[in-house]
Design an enzyme around this catalytic site. Structure first.
Site, PDB file in Angstrom:
ATOM      1  N   ALA A  64     -15.140  41.575 -34.703  1.00 60.09           N
ATOM      2  CA  ALA A  64     -15.037  40.129 -34.536  1.00 60.09           C
ATOM      3  C   ALA A  64     -13.594  39.662 -34.333  1.00 60.09           C
ATOM      4  CB  ALA A  64     -15.660  39.408 -35.731  1.00 60.09           C
ATOM      5  N   THR A  65     -12.638  40.358 -34.914  1.00 56.25           N
ATOM      6  CA  THR A  65     -11.233  39.973 -34.691  1.00 56.25           C
ATOM      7  C   THR A  65     -10.919  40.036 -33.205  1.00 56.25           C
ATOM      8  OG1 THR A  65     -10.588  40.817 -36.860  1.00 56.25           O
ATOM      9  CG2 THR A  65      -8.823  40.541 -35.233  1.00 56.25           C
ATOM     10  N   ASN A 110     -17.031  32.404 -43.961  1.00 53.69           N
ATOM     11  CA  ASN A 110     -16.995  33.655 -44.705  1.00 53.69           C
ATOM     12  C   ASN A 110     -16.636  33.476 -46.177  1.00 53.69           C
ATOM     13  OD1 ASN A 110     -14.567  33.047 -43.026  1.00 53.69           O
ATOM     14  ND2 ASN A 110     -13.618  34.546 -44.381  1.00 53.69           N
ATOM     15  N   GLN A 152     -20.541  36.083 -39.744  1.00 51.98           N
ATOM     16  CA  GLN A 152     -21.270  36.020 -41.016  1.00 51.98           C
ATOM     17  C   GLN A 152     -22.732  35.627 -40.846  1.00 51.98           C
ATOM     18  OE1 GLN A 152     -20.348  36.968 -44.002  1.00 51.98           O
ATOM     19  NE2 GLN A 152     -18.164  37.284 -43.683  1.00 51.98           N
ATOM     20  N   ALA A 179     -20.365  44.493 -36.263  1.00 51.31           N
ATOM     21  CA  ALA A 179     -21.473  45.287 -36.803  1.00 51.31           C
ATOM     22  C   ALA A 179     -21.419  45.457 -38.321  1.00 51.31           C
ATOM     23  CB  ALA A 179     -21.480  46.675 -36.145  1.00 51.31           C
ATOM     24  N   HIS A 180     -20.208  45.574 -38.880  1.00 49.58           N
ATOM     25  CA  HIS A 180     -20.123  45.981 -40.292  1.00 49.58           C
ATOM     26  C   HIS A 180     -20.491  44.876 -41.276  1.00 49.58           C
ATOM     27  CE1 HIS A 180     -16.133  44.264 -41.643  1.00 49.58           C
ATOM     28  NE2 HIS A 180     -15.950  44.194 -40.338  1.00 49.58           N
ATOM     29  N   THR A 197     -12.627  53.392 -22.949  1.00 48.22           N
ATOM     30  CA  THR A 197     -13.802  54.258 -23.072  1.00 48.22           C
ATOM     31  C   THR A 197     -14.703  53.755 -24.201  1.00 48.22           C
ATOM     32  OG1 THR A 197     -12.489  56.115 -22.302  1.00 48.22           O
ATOM     33  CG2 THR A 197     -14.553  56.649 -23.437  1.00 48.22           C
ATOM     34  N   CYS A 203      -3.887  38.035 -50.000  1.00 45.92           N
ATOM     35  CA  CYS A 203      -2.592  38.681 -50.172  1.00 45.92           C
ATOM     36  C   CYS A 203      -1.951  38.868 -48.816  1.00 45.92           C
ATOM     37  CB  CYS A 203      -2.752  40.039 -50.858  1.00 45.92           C
ATOM     38  SG  CYS A 203      -3.367  39.870 -52.526  1.00 45.92           S
TER      39      CYS A 203
HETATM   40  C1  LIG Z   1     -15.306  39.770 -41.032  1.00 43.32           C
HETATM   41  C2  LIG Z   1     -15.016  38.596 -40.196  1.00 43.32           C
HETATM   42  C3  LIG Z   1     -14.178  38.669 -39.064  1.00 43.32           C
HETATM   43  C4  LIG Z   1     -13.443  39.927 -38.693  1.00 43.32           C
HETATM   44  O1  LIG Z   1     -14.298  40.949 -38.308  1.00 43.32           O
HETATM   45  P1  LIG Z   1     -13.723  42.417 -38.038  1.00 43.32           P
HETATM   46  O2  LIG Z   1     -14.886  43.211 -37.618  1.00 43.32           O
HETATM   47  O3  LIG Z   1     -13.148  42.875 -39.334  1.00 43.32           O
HETATM   48  O4  LIG Z   1     -12.688  42.306 -36.986  1.00 43.32           O
HETATM   49  C5  LIG Z   1     -13.984  37.534 -38.324  1.00 43.32           C
HETATM   50  N1  LIG Z   1     -14.586  36.379 -38.646  1.00 43.32           N
HETATM   51  C6  LIG Z   1     -15.384  36.253 -39.718  1.00 43.32           C
HETATM   52  C7  LIG Z   1     -16.019  34.954 -40.021  1.00 43.32           C
HETATM   53  C8  LIG Z   1     -15.621  37.348 -40.526  1.00 43.32           C
HETATM   54  O5  LIG Z   1     -16.404  37.223 -41.603  1.00 43.32           O
END
Ligand SMILES: *Cc1c(COP(=O)(O)O)cnc(C)c1O
Length: 387
Positions: free
Chosen positions: A75-76, A155, A183, A204-205, A243, A328
């Site tokens: 997502a970043t 989040n 989220q 995905a995570h 890739t 932090c």
């Molecule tokens: C976790 C999160 C991200 C970042 O996702 P990554 O996969 O760590 O890059 C961005 N936006 C929100 C709202 C998130 O909860």
């Protein structure tokens, strides 16, 4: 995980589900689908078929067409690509952009960077409930506004913005609308083909897939073309070259399929768990819920008290794994920018605790978390008998 830990930090990341791990394993190693999906040989075409299938699984979860999804590293990257890519593609038409102070850092820092390059950004504040009002959005829009970026589920607080109304307003005005849905994807129902959203980021995570893979949805409509931020091969329609990580993409596809099967059941489960935690803690002196729980994803509960030190609280909560209300940044601890935007004081923000529940969270873990939280607060207030 380590059995003595109580993990209630699923909004930070989730463990890959067994189905996801099995799917990824089928791609790794000499016997797996390891070949480069750009290669025209048979092995490459088999990998490409794995990628195609995952794109279809993700499209089914979102209820949209697979050719509108671009795989990214998470997502970043999707946020950066959407915001920077849209701002740059439309810079000739105007340089005004709109977002909120309560966005994830991947969004706020993308806009900060554009400000340094001469774009003008309007930073909207939510009400104390965490919600954006349509009046404040309307008053921010100008003739030269090119992009609005407002997240779906926050989040930190779980608060859900009305992306349907926000997107409709943007569409009436010919303004692109991006939403960070990291989220909400896999947790709330989506019908993207019926949503007035042009760009949507996901990872995905946050829904039991692996870290390091995500996607950007780009609606196939006039005016949504964006510039890339990476340059290289022609992968992902040249919008995101590099890739493709077949095993990770296979993993996000499996996670999407799991979410389709489990989403409603999980939503019911976390709703009950949050209610259980709320009722176990409602009589703690001075307890405050951050964000309106009636307009929030129930898998997140963010609580503050005003008279204990945030850092001491986190230590006193061990072995409970929850998120604190401070971020932090290198050496110094800063109170959450999200909670401060809701009107919380520095100390209320620093003493905030975000509980987030997952697909395997048990009632018993919630009960233990409530007892640990109560005990920690009593101890820090000097109410508990010396151990
Ligand atoms: C976790 C999160 C991200 C970042 O996702 P990554 O996969 O760590 O890059 C961005 N936006 C929100 C709202 C998130 O909860």
């Amino acid at each position: 995980m380590n059995d003595h830990l109580i993990y209630l930090d699923y909004a930070a990341t989730t463990p890959a589900a067994p189905e996801v791990i099995a799917a990824m394993q089928s791609c790794l190693g000499a016997d797996g689908m390891f070949a480069n999906p750009s290669s025209v040989h048979l092995a490459g075409r088999r990998s490409a078929a794995v990628v195609d299938r995952a794109r279809e699984q993700l499209a089914t979860l979102l209820q949209t067409r697979p050719d509108q999804l671009i795989f990214t590293s998470g997502a970043t990257e999707s946020d950066n690509l959407a915001i920077r890519g849209a701002a740059m593609a439309r810079a000739g038409q105007g340089r005004h952009l709109v977002t909120m102070k309560t966005e994830h850092k991947a969004v706020t820092d993308s806009f900060r960077h554009l400000e340094k390059e001469g774009f003008e950004v309007t930073w909207l504040l939510p009400g104390s409930d965490g919600l954006l009002t349509m009046e404040s959005l309307k008053s921010a829009l100008r003739n030269d506004t090119q992009l609005v970026s407002i997240m779906h589920v926050n989040n930190e607080t779980g608060v859900i913005q009305n992306i349907h109304s926000i997107g409709s307003l943007c569409r009436e005005r010919g303004i692109l609308f991006h939403t960070d849905a990291a989220q909400s994807v896999g947790k709330l129902g989506f019908d993207l083909d019926d949503l007035p959203v042009d760009l949507l980021s996901l990872t995905a995570h946050k829904f039991y897939g692996p870290q390091g893979v995500g996607a950007l949805y780009i609606a196939d409509r006039p005016g949504t073309a964006i510039f890339p931020i990476l340059f290289g091969g022609g992968q992902e329609r040249r919008i995101r070259p590099g890739t493709l990580p077949v095993h990770l993409i296979c993993g996000i596809g499996a996670a999407a399929e799991l979410a389709i099967a489990e989403r409603s059941k999980n939503l019911e489960r976390v709703t009950a768990l949050r209610a259980r935690l709320m009722s176990a803690l409602e009589d703690v002196d001075g307890i405050m819920i951050n964000g309106d729980p009636d307009v929030a994803y129930p898998g997140i509960l963010n609580l503050s008290v005003d008279d204990v030190d945030g850092e001491s609280l986190m230590l006193a909560l061990e072995p409970l794994c929850v998120a604190s209300g401070s971020a932090c940044n290198s050496a110094n601890v800063e109170p959450s920018h999200v909670l401060k935007a809701l009107g919380r004081s520095d100390s209320e923000s620093e003493a905030a605790v975000r509980f987030s529940f997952g697909r395997t969270t048990a009632k018993d873990e919630v009960d233990q978390a409530a007892a640990l939280y109560r005990g920690a607060i009593d101890k820090l207030r000097g109410l508990a008998p010396a151990a």
